[in-house]
Design a protein around this motif. Structure first.
Motif, PDB file in Angstrom:
ATOM      1  N   GLU A 277       0.828  -1.203   0.000  1.00  0.00           N
ATOM      2  CA  GLU A 277       0.000   0.000   0.000  1.00  0.00           C
ATOM      3  C   GLU A 277       0.866   1.257   0.000  1.00  0.00           C
ATOM      4  OE1 GLU A 277      -3.103   0.065  -0.563  1.00  0.00           O
ATOM      5  OE2 GLU A 277      -3.451  -2.080  -0.410  1.00  0.00           O
ATOM      6  N   ILE A 278       1.989   1.233   0.722  1.00  0.00           N
ATOM      7  CA  ILE A 278       2.915   2.370   0.732  1.00  0.00           C
ATOM      8  C   ILE A 278       3.491   2.578  -0.661  1.00  0.00           C
ATOM      9  CG2 ILE A 278       5.133   3.196   1.608  1.00  0.00           C
ATOM     10  CD1 ILE A 278       4.455   1.711   4.248  1.00  0.00           C
ATOM     11  N   TRP A 279       3.889   1.476  -1.307  1.00  0.00           N
ATOM     12  CA  TRP A 279       4.452   1.566  -2.658  1.00  0.00           C
ATOM     13  C   TRP A 279       3.422   2.127  -3.630  1.00  0.00           C
ATOM     14  CZ3 TRP A 279       3.203  -0.970  -7.276  1.00  0.00           C
ATOM     15  CH2 TRP A 279       4.142  -0.834  -8.306  1.00  0.00           C
ATOM     16  N   LYS A 280       2.177   1.685  -3.533  1.00  0.00           N
ATOM     17  CA  LYS A 280       1.111   2.185  -4.406  1.00  0.00           C
ATOM     18  C   LYS A 280       0.909   3.687  -4.189  1.00  0.00           C
ATOM     19  CE  LYS A 280      -2.598  -0.511  -4.278  1.00  0.00           C
ATOM     20  NZ  LYS A 280      -3.560  -1.511  -3.735  1.00  0.00           N
ATOM     21  N   GLU A 281       0.942   4.113  -2.945  1.00  0.00           N
ATOM     22  CA  GLU A 281       0.778   5.541  -2.637  1.00  0.00           C
ATOM     23  C   GLU A 281       1.929   6.349  -3.227  1.00  0.00           C
ATOM     24  OE1 GLU A 281      -1.000   8.869  -1.382  1.00  0.00           O
ATOM     25  OE2 GLU A 281      -1.863   6.887  -1.009  1.00  0.00           O
ATOM     26  N   ALA A 282       3.160   5.843  -3.095  1.00  0.00           N
ATOM     27  CA  ALA A 282       4.326   6.538  -3.647  1.00  0.00           C
ATOM     28  C   ALA A 282       4.256   6.602  -5.170  1.00  0.00           C
ATOM     29  CB  ALA A 282       5.614   5.843  -3.205  1.00  0.00           C
ATOM     30  N   MET A 283       3.763   5.538  -5.796  1.00  0.00           N
ATOM     31  CA  MET A 283       3.620   5.524  -7.253  1.00  0.00           C
ATOM     32  C   MET A 283       2.582   6.555  -7.702  1.00  0.00           C
ATOM     33  SD  MET A 283       5.605   3.231  -8.858  1.00  0.00           S
ATOM     34  CE  MET A 283       4.750   2.597 -10.323  1.00  0.00           C
ATOM     35  N   GLN A 284       1.461   6.612  -7.003  1.00  0.00           N
ATOM     36  CA  GLN A 284       0.412   7.558  -7.388  1.00  0.00           C
ATOM     37  C   GLN A 284       0.856   9.000  -7.192  1.00  0.00           C
ATOM     38  OE1 GLN A 284      -2.844   5.878  -5.022  1.00  0.00           O
ATOM     39  NE2 GLN A 284      -3.871   5.243  -6.907  1.00  0.00           N
ATOM     40  N   GLN A 285       1.670   9.231  -6.165  1.00  0.00           N
ATOM     41  CA  GLN A 285       2.180  10.582  -5.919  1.00  0.00           C
ATOM     42  C   GLN A 285       3.429  10.892  -6.747  1.00  0.00           C
ATOM     43  OE1 GLN A 285       0.684  12.844  -4.015  1.00  0.00           O
ATOM     44  NE2 GLN A 285      -0.926  11.460  -3.337  1.00  0.00           N
ATOM     45  N   LYS A 286       3.941   9.886  -7.467  1.00  0.00           N
ATOM     46  CA  LYS A 286       5.181  10.005  -8.241  1.00  0.00           C
ATOM     47  C   LYS A 286       6.340  10.485  -7.356  1.00  0.00           C
ATOM     48  CE  LYS A 286       3.393  10.439 -12.915  1.00  0.00           C
ATOM     49  NZ  LYS A 286       3.538  11.081 -14.235  1.00  0.00           N
ATOM     50  N   ASP A 287       6.399   9.912  -6.164  1.00  0.00           N
ATOM     51  CA  ASP A 287       7.442  10.263  -5.199  1.00  0.00           C
ATOM     52  C   ASP A 287       8.644   9.337  -5.426  1.00  0.00           C
ATOM     53  OD1 ASP A 287       9.050  10.763  -2.975  1.00  0.00           O
ATOM     54  OD2 ASP A 287       7.336  11.213  -1.697  1.00  0.00           O
TER      55      ASP A 287
END
Length: 386
Positions: A277-287
């Motif tokens: 879930e953390i990885w998905k959030e980082a991907m969506q934020q392009k972080d």
């Protein structure tokens, strides 16, 4: 407003008792060569940083004599840079968790004595504490930062600072910029476009500085007329929640731990499902910087491929993760050293049809007490939407 030069000077005063060699005791040339400069900034592109110049002949001498060796990178502090005078020029290194210095550009390492490595690590950790905010619970914030109080907010990436007033909020702080100038600075942090995106911030109240997260979207009630901000925005601390849920918001909690300099600790306590879930959030934020920290165990080639794919996407939508564990299997789950998670996503690129893919992420750990880490991230193309 926080200025980097003032911040660096404060850090220097606080650390001056740690192993310093007075510059005045050295000739000008020797003094220059005896400088070891530490810099902390969250990412390579961040403009907000804290610096400390240490005059230490013994450390500088050992670094100058140490031999460079070709080596793969060990785990290093992603936010810590060390600049030294070596071979008649300044050279920049990353400080590894072992206390050795790694030259990122040349893929070379300087291996130092345990004593010198220990000193470098102590300088670095003391400076990181000055750069980041204190991790504080929302319950404690409600007691120490009362409503109607005024405090300053500093963006961890840009260093831009503005003032706000704490107006309300049961589950988190509802705040408003104090003046039109404060609103202007806040909007500049969001590239002059209001956004729900979360950002890591430092909250300065009195002589205390706390780790927090904000969104950048005016909404709800307005209590300060004439400030150019229609409504309020939200600031979250450790353990705070949104109005819609009684569980802490993952994106905000990631930013809170980023502002505390504790993302790595946050990752190490997470399960494979939480890491996903953390990885998905980082991907969506392009972080990209957060993705790099998450994927420390993945090969550089694979990481470069993920970054390249992410740069081509306009947006990405993930399906919710389904927990497939059957009742009664918790004990067996706790003993696992290897786990694979699959889920679907829809990728959107400019000028191209939406693409459906299946992501496969493999996690591993050394023992049942060790933290989980990413070992492999792969996609399997399934279909393109019409």
């Amino acid at each position: 407003m926080f200025h980097r030069s003032v911040h660096a000077f404060t850090a220097a005063l606080l650390l001056c008792a740690l192993f310093l060699q007075p510059a005045s005791a050295l000739p000008a040339k020797s003094a220059e060569q005896a400088v070891v400069t530490f810099a902390v900034r969250y990412s390579p592109t961040a403009t907000y940083e804290t610096r400390l110049a240490v005059y230490h002949r013994e450390i500088a001498k050992e670094i100058a004599r140490a031999r460079m060796q070709k080596a793969d990178p060990h785990l290093y502090m992603t936010d810590l840079y060390v600049t030294v005078f070596r071979q008649n020029r300044e050279q920049q290194f990353r400080l590894e968790y072992t206390g050795n210095l790694w030259n990122e550009a040349q893929s070379e390492r300087l291996t130092l004595s345990k004593e010198t490595s220990g000193k470098l690590l102590r300088y670095a950790e003391a400076l990181r504490k000055r750069h980041y905010g204190k991790l504080i619970s929302w319950d404690e914030v409600k007691r120490t930062v009362p409503r109607k109080s005024i405090f300053s907010v500093t963006d961890l990436e840009t260093g831009l600072t503005f003032r706000v007033q704490h107006r309300a909020g049961r589950d988190h702080a509802d705040v408003q910029p104090l003046t039109k100038e404060d609103t202007k600075i806040m909007k500049e942090i969001y590239n002059n476009r209001w956004s729900w995106n979360r950002k890591a911030i430092l909250v300065q109240f009195g002589n205390q500085r706390y780790a927090a997260s904000m969104n950048g979207m005016p909404h709800g009630g307005d209590g300060i007329p004439g400030n150019g901000f229609s409504g309020h925005f939200c600031i979250h601390f450790s353990g705070s929640t949104t109005h819609r849920s009684d569980r802490p918001d993952l994106a905000h909690q990631l930013m809170v731990h980023k502002a505390a300099g504790m993302l790595k600790t946050f990752f190490q306590s997470a399960s494979p499902e939480q890491l996903t879930e953390i990885w998905k959030e980082a991907m969506q934020q392009k972080d990209i910087d957060m993705i790099r920290q998450l994927l420390e165990g993945v090969s550089p080639a694979q990481l470069a491929s993920i970054e390249r794919e992410l740069s081509e996407l306009t947006s990405i939508q993930f399906e919710r993760l389904r927990h497939a564990n059957k009742p009664g299997n918790d004990a067996a789950e706790e003993e696992l050293l290897f786990k694979e998670i699959r889920f679907r996503a829809t990728l959107y690129r400019k000028g191209s049809r939406a693409q459906q893919v299946t992501y496969r992420i493999i996690f591993e750990r050394d023992s049942s007490q060790s933290p989980w880490r990413f070992r492999d991230v792969a996609t399997v193309q399934t279909a393109k939407r019409k």
